[in-house]
Scaffold this motif. Structure first.
Motif, PDB file in Angstrom:
ATOM      1  N   GLN A   1      -8.443  11.194  -7.181  1.00  0.00           N
ATOM      2  CA  GLN A   1      -8.416   9.729  -7.326  1.00  0.00           C
ATOM      3  C   GLN A   1      -7.014   9.148  -7.305  1.00  0.00           C
ATOM      4  O   GLN A   1      -6.829   7.953  -7.513  1.00  0.00           O
ATOM      5  CB  GLN A   1      -9.104   9.347  -8.644  1.00  0.00           C
ATOM      6  CG  GLN A   1     -10.598   9.603  -8.619  1.00  0.00           C
ATOM      7  CD  GLN A   1     -11.195   9.637 -10.008  1.00  0.00           C
ATOM      8  OE1 GLN A   1     -10.522   9.351 -10.979  1.00  0.00           O
ATOM      9  NE2 GLN A   1     -12.470  10.000 -10.076  1.00  0.00           N
ATOM     10  N   CYS A   2      -6.010  10.004  -7.129  1.00  0.00           N
ATOM     11  CA  CYS A   2      -4.644   9.466  -7.119  1.00  0.00           C
ATOM     12  C   CYS A   2      -3.864  10.003  -5.916  1.00  0.00           C
ATOM     13  O   CYS A   2      -4.310  10.932  -5.253  1.00  0.00           O
ATOM     14  CB  CYS A   2      -3.918   9.808  -8.422  1.00  0.00           C
ATOM     15  SG  CYS A   2      -3.621  11.544  -8.661  1.00  0.00           S
ATOM     16  N   THR A   3      -2.741   9.384  -5.696  1.00  0.00           N
ATOM     17  CA  THR A   3      -1.852   9.867  -4.643  1.00  0.00           C
ATOM     18  C   THR A   3      -1.026  11.000  -5.222  1.00  0.00           C
ATOM     19  O   THR A   3      -0.493  10.868  -6.327  1.00  0.00           O
ATOM     20  CB  THR A   3      -0.902   8.738  -4.192  1.00  0.00           C
ATOM     21  OG1 THR A   3      -1.686   7.595  -3.870  1.00  0.00           O
ATOM     22  CG2 THR A   3      -0.065   9.161  -3.003  1.00  0.00           C
TER      23      THR A   3
ATOM     24  N   GLU B   1       0.814  -1.216   0.000  1.00  0.00           N
ATOM     25  CA  GLU B   1       0.000   0.000   0.000  1.00  0.00           C
ATOM     26  C   GLU B   1       0.848   1.268   0.000  1.00  0.00           C
ATOM     27  O   GLU B   1       0.312   2.365  -0.018  1.00  0.00           O
ATOM     28  CB  GLU B   1      -0.932   0.004   1.222  1.00  0.00           C
ATOM     29  CG  GLU B   1      -2.031  -1.037   1.113  1.00  0.00           C
ATOM     30  CD  GLU B   1      -2.800  -1.197   2.405  1.00  0.00           C
ATOM     31  OE1 GLU B   1      -2.211  -1.018   3.486  1.00  0.00           O
ATOM     32  OE2 GLU B   1      -3.995  -1.490   2.334  1.00  0.00           O
TER      33      GLU B   1
ATOM     34  N   GLU C   1      -1.903   6.887 -11.201  1.00  0.00           N
ATOM     35  CA  GLU C   1      -2.159   6.423  -9.835  1.00  0.00           C
ATOM     36  C   GLU C   1      -1.332   7.234  -8.851  1.00  0.00           C
ATOM     37  O   GLU C   1      -1.691   7.370  -7.683  1.00  0.00           O
ATOM     38  CB  GLU C   1      -1.778   4.938  -9.708  1.00  0.00           C
ATOM     39  CG  GLU C   1      -2.683   4.045 -10.521  1.00  0.00           C
ATOM     40  CD  GLU C   1      -2.170   2.617 -10.565  1.00  0.00           C
ATOM     41  OE1 GLU C   1      -1.688   2.126  -9.521  1.00  0.00           O
ATOM     42  OE2 GLU C   1      -2.237   2.001 -11.630  1.00  0.00           O
TER      43      GLU C   1
ATOM     44  N   SER D   1      -0.423   5.085   0.154  1.00  0.00           N
ATOM     45  CA  SER D   1      -1.264   5.417  -0.986  1.00  0.00           C
ATOM     46  C   SER D   1      -2.396   6.352  -0.563  1.00  0.00           C
ATOM     47  O   SER D   1      -2.883   6.296   0.558  1.00  0.00           O
ATOM     48  CB  SER D   1      -1.758   4.091  -1.546  1.00  0.00           C
ATOM     49  OG  SER D   1      -2.974   4.215  -2.110  1.00  0.00           O
ATOM     50  N   GLY D   2      -2.812   7.236  -1.481  1.00  0.00           N
ATOM     51  CA  GLY D   2      -3.913   8.153  -1.215  1.00  0.00           C
ATOM     52  C   GLY D   2      -3.427   9.457  -0.612  1.00  0.00           C
ATOM     53  O   GLY D   2      -2.293   9.580  -0.157  1.00  0.00           O
ATOM     54  N   ARG D   3      -4.268  10.471  -0.682  1.00  0.00           N
ATOM     55  CA  ARG D   3      -4.033  11.785  -0.088  1.00  0.00           C
ATOM     56  C   ARG D   3      -2.928  12.580  -0.816  1.00  0.00           C
ATOM     57  O   ARG D   3      -2.330  12.108  -1.773  1.00  0.00           O
ATOM     58  CB  ARG D   3      -3.683  11.652   1.404  1.00  0.00           C
ATOM     59  CG  ARG D   3      -4.753  10.926   2.203  1.00  0.00           C
ATOM     60  CD  ARG D   3      -4.487  11.056   3.669  1.00  0.00           C
ATOM     61  NE  ARG D   3      -3.197  10.478   4.057  1.00  0.00           N
ATOM     62  CZ  ARG D   3      -2.641  10.654   5.246  1.00  0.00           C
ATOM     63  NH1 ARG D   3      -3.255  11.414   6.157  1.00  0.00           N
ATOM     64  NH2 ARG D   3      -1.487  10.103   5.538  1.00  0.00           N
TER      65      ARG D   3
END
Lengths: 306, 616
Positions: free
Chosen positions: A187-189, A8, A156, A35-37
């Motif tokens: 929708q992406c990091t 992750e 991504e 991942s994320g943010r």
């Protein structure tokens, strides 16, 4: 909240070193970005930010250690991996001789997950005409166009390396708004590297501070701000020796008052100041800009005679 | 991929069109003034040099604009394999050069073929392709100079040197150019990677990069030797420019007059007639015998060293005859109005010449306007009045006729193997083939032969042959002079054999060999690829002296020892290390230099060295 598993992490480095001659640009850097943010990476010039990105994208070999991006060793990225990673640099290097429509068409053909709506959404913030040549765009328009192209790739992971460098206030705001209000960016990091603390404060969920190739902090910006406190003390004579002040980042004497910027100090610091002769003490929170600047200035090199 | 290709075409289209127009104007102007299809080699070399330079500049500029770190990242960080990105850019570059370099040549060839009576053979239609290949080689070399490692990227220029000195003949020149292009393209593809500073990784990539690099180092060593020779000349002690050459050496022999040379040869003669001959030589004129051929022409060769000899003017008819390789006949056009005049072949039925024919000047007693032509083993009499070429002298089929010299009432014909003596009066009268009176075999190889001097005796001829042409380098025979007596009955006796000294030490003469015998062999093979051996240039080199062999061996051993030391300080795998050691042992110093250039000192080694004083 549970700790992310290795898969992750979008970026992971282990004891990563990069040496230019005798100088260490990255010094055993251990970094894990989940991942994320939106993650902001800040640091003074020469902290190793751009070197880190170049290693992560496979354009520089590490001297030692390991680096992976989206789970792949950064030195063995495949074309498909590259399609999953968007990158925007501070120069917004685009072919000046091509028209906007031609560059857009080229990117559309190269990226199989091209999202025309995301492109239109971002480019709508700018007055960019398809028939214009890229070389004719203003710096702000160029930045916006570049962002639109990159977000339309539906990456991504989106790496923005000082994207607003050299932009005027209006262009900077337009760029940030187009980034923040874009669905694609959500929708992406996003890895956002900048020297502009007001931008970081506005966009970042996570603050990563690099200094001389070391990881110095990784936390929410507010948490970092909370670690730094501004104390004002009325000390009639000379204050305590700076070396004896715990957690000292910066000290100034203004209008007879001593101003201390300190890291990781609680209310006991008031007792320290009083014990050092302070007649009155007062503490106040600081902005992220002040906190980061104070933090980075602490170890800034000064001439030996200073 | 197609978008990148189109984008790159768009980027440089203005420059390509402007270059093409300028090129066409220059060629158009020259085509009005001269026959561009019949120019000496130097002219084609100048044009080739310009094409290479244009390509080189394009490659340097295009890849130079991309190699900036952010631009390079932006170019390569996309979901396309690197080779496809490279192919797009390089393909566009090749198309641009086709427009700027090849298209104008094609148009001018079309103009000459369709709108003039000039000769345009099949070989001339290959010129546009050659222009494209040469320009693209320059372009790829420029691209590699920008993308390859800074310490070694100029090694790509080796292929441009190869194009300039290759001895390939005819359409096969294009194969050499295509091979150079393919190798350069492979070098660029190897360099076309995200980390431009990284050395090649795979075995194939290493060989593709290291071999030209080693040859580049080898050529640099030769260039260095040339520079030192210039200093030697400036110093005034070089045997070539000393006011008095070293006694007994080949320079001394070459600077002698024909008479002095004959006397020097006879000075060592033990023949009983030698004193008499010496007196006769001192009182008579000694005739030098020359060659009219600069090089033996080969059918369909793209260029010829002495292109001017492939055409001649008939001042009586006011016609220019130009040899056509396609027709194997001369094609004539009027000098007055440029209109076609006709065709000139052999005999009354204008049969094709058996080999490319060249003008060989005039001969004594020939009518005004007439001349001599040489084709293969035959000398022809060009008759202006009937515009016919009649065979007059035919040597054996295995020989090449190189020149005719009138000596008294005789004609002396030189071939690559012998001198033939004909009666000159027979040549002036009648059209029949002449029969030689005598034949004198050359006592050596034609390529080594520099001077032939002849004196007519009452009972024959005394002929001196000096073999000194390549005495300054390793390809030539050990210099000597041989004096032969040919008597009236055709009997040949060697009356003197004089060994001539070398003016240069062995290390100088073998300076192309001892830096790397392996690369010298490769160089010879590369230059001789698709070449035709010119019978007039064959030599008889002696064996390499033992001390030169020992010196070369010592250098190879030194390279091996240095490579062992160097490999221990470089991050190389064991197979790679063994391969490099083998290369250094076989190739010698150039391989060692390439190892050092390809693999700079590691970061860790540098750091450890700098820290040592502080930690001590």
């Amino acid at each position: 909240m549970t700790e992310p598993t290795p898969s992750e992490y979008v970026i992971q480095t282990e004891a990563l070193c990069k040496r230019y001659g005798a100088k260490l640009a990255l010094d055993h850097l251990d970094l894990r970005i989940a991942s994320g943010r939106i993650h902001a990476i800040v640091g003074a010039n020469g902290a190793g930010k751009s070197t880190l990105f170049r290693i992560l994208l496979g354009f520089l070999p590490p001297s030692s250690g390991r680096a992976s991006i989206l789970g792949r060793d950064s030195q063995h990225l495949t074309p498909t991996d590259r399609g999953r990673i968007g990158f925007v640099n501070e120069e917004h290097t685009l072919p000046n001789w091509m028209r906007v429509a031609a560059v857009t068409a080229m990117q559309r053909h190269h990226y199989p997950r091209w999202d025309q709506r995301a492109f239109d959404e971002v480019i709508g913030h700018y007055h960019v005409l398809p028939e214009q040549k890229v070389g004719q765009l203003s710096r702000g328009e160029r930045a916006g166009f570049n962002l639109a192209l990159t977000l339309a790739q539906r990456p991504e992971l989106l790496v923005l390396d000082e994207p607003t460098l050299g932009l005027d206030v209006v262009a900077k705001r337009a760029f940030l708004e187009s980034l923040l209000y874009s669905n694609a960016a959500g929708q992406c990091t996003v890895i956002y590297c900048s020297h502009q603390m007001e931008e970081v404060e506005r966009v970042a969920d996570n603050l990563i501070i690099l200094e001389r190739g070391h990881l110095m902090n990784m936390s929410a910006p507010d948490d970092f701000c909370a670690r730094v406190m501004h104390w004002v003390a009325d000390i009639p004579f000379a204050g305590p020796a700076p070396a004896s002040v715990p957690g000292l980042l910066q000290v100034q004497r203004i209008d007879g008052l001593h101003h201390y910027l300190v890291l990781d100090q609680d209310e006991d610091f008031a007792d320290f100041l009083k014990a050092s002769g302070a007649r009155s003490v007062q503490s106040m929170p600081v902005s992220l800009d002040r906190a980061v600047n104070g933090f980075l200035a602490k170890n800034h090199a000064v001439p030996a005679a200073a | 991929m197609r978008d990148l290709f189109k984008g790159e075409l768009l980027r440089f289209r203005g420059w390509a069109i402007a270059g093409a127009v300028l090129h066409l104007l220059v060629l158009g102007f020259l085509a009005r003034v001269v026959d561009l299809a019949q120019q000496p080699l130097l002219v084609y070399r100048v044009f080739g040099g310009v094409y290479v330079l244009a390509g080189l500049l394009l490659g340097l500029y295009q890849m130079g604009s991309y190699r900036r770190p952010n631009t390079w990242l932006n170019l390569l960080h996309r979901p396309l394999p690197g080779w496809r990105i490279a192919a797009s850019l390089l393909g566009a570059g090749a198309v641009l050069l086709a427009v700027a370099a090849a298209l104008p040549v094609l148009l001018i060839a079309g103009y000459q073929a369709g709108m003039t009576a000039r000769v345009v053979d099949l070989r001339h239609w290959l010129f546009p392709l050659a222009a494209l290949l040469i320009a693209t080689c320059g372009y790829l070399a420029g691209a590699y100079c920008m993308l390859g490692g800074r310490r070694h990227s100029t090694c790509a220029l080796v292929f441009l040197v190869l194009l300039a000195v290759s001895q390939a003949i005819g359409p096969r020149v294009l194969i050499v150019q295509a091979l150079a292009l393919l190798w350069l393209a492979a070098m660029v593809l190897v360099a076309f990677k995200p980390d431009l500073s990284a050395p090649p990784r795979s075995l194939a990539a290493t060989v593709i990069t290291a071999l030209p690099l080693q040859m580049g180092v080898y050529l640099l060593a030769l260039l260095l030797g040339f520079g030192m020779e210039m200093l030697w000349i400036m110093q005034g002690t070089h045997p070539n420019n000393m006011s008095v050459p070293p006694p007994g050496g080949h320079n001394e022999t070459e600077r002698m007059t024909a008479q002095q040379r004959m006397l020097a040869g006879l000075a060592v003669s033990r023949a009983p007639q030698a004193p008499l001959w010496r007196e006769q030589v001192a009182l008579s004129e000694v005739q030098p015998i020359g060659s009219q051929l600069a090089a033996t022409p080969v059918r369909n060769e793209l260029t010829h060293a002495a292109a001017a000899q492939m055409e001649f003017d008939d001042d009586e008819l006011r016609v220019r005859w130009v040899f056509s390789h396609d027709r194997m006949r001369f094609e004539g056009y009027r000098l007055t109005d440029g209109r076609r005049f006709g065709e000139l072949g052999v005999g009354t039925d204008d049969a094709a010449f058996p080999a490319p024919a060249q003008a060989a000047g005039s001969l004594p007693a020939l009518p005004r306007g007439d001349g001599a032509l040489i084709a293969g083993n035959t000398l022809y009499h060009y008759v202006s009045a009937s515009h016919q070429a009649l065979p007059r002298i035919r040597l054996p089929a295995s020989e090449i006729l190189a020149g005719v010299t009138p000596v008294g009432e005789s004609l002396v014909v030189l071939s690559d193997r012998a001198l033939y003596f004909f009666d000159g009066r027979d040549a002036a009268a009648g059209d029949a083939l002449l029969s030689p009176r005598q034949r004198l075999p050359i006592p050596g190889r034609s390529g080594d032969l520099r001077d032939i001097d002849l004196i007519e005796l009452v009972d024959g001829y005394l002929v001196s042959f000096s073999f000194t042409t390549y005495a300054h380098e390793l390809t030539g025979v050990a210099p000597y002079q041989s004096v032969l007596w040919l008597d009236d009955s055709g009997h040949v006796t060697e009356v003197a054999h004089r060994a001539i000294g070398y003016d240069y030490p062995a290390l100088y003469r073998y300076k192309a060999w001892w830096p790397s015998p392996a690369l010298y062999a490769l160089r010879v093979a590369a230059l001789g690829l698709f070449a035709v051996v010119d019978p007039l240039d064959v030599t008889a080199p002696p064996p390499i002296p033992r001390r030169v062999q020992l010196f070369a061996g010592a250098l190879m051993l030194l390279s091996l020892l240095a490579a062992i030391w160097l490999c221990r300080r470089r991050a190389l795998s064991t197979p790679a290390r063994l391969a490099w050691l083998l290369a250094c042992a076989v190739v010698g110093l150039p391989a060692l230099a390439s190892l050092w250039l390809l693999y700079p000192a590691g970061e860790y080694a540098t750091y450890r060295r700098r820290l040592r004083p502080a930690t001590a």
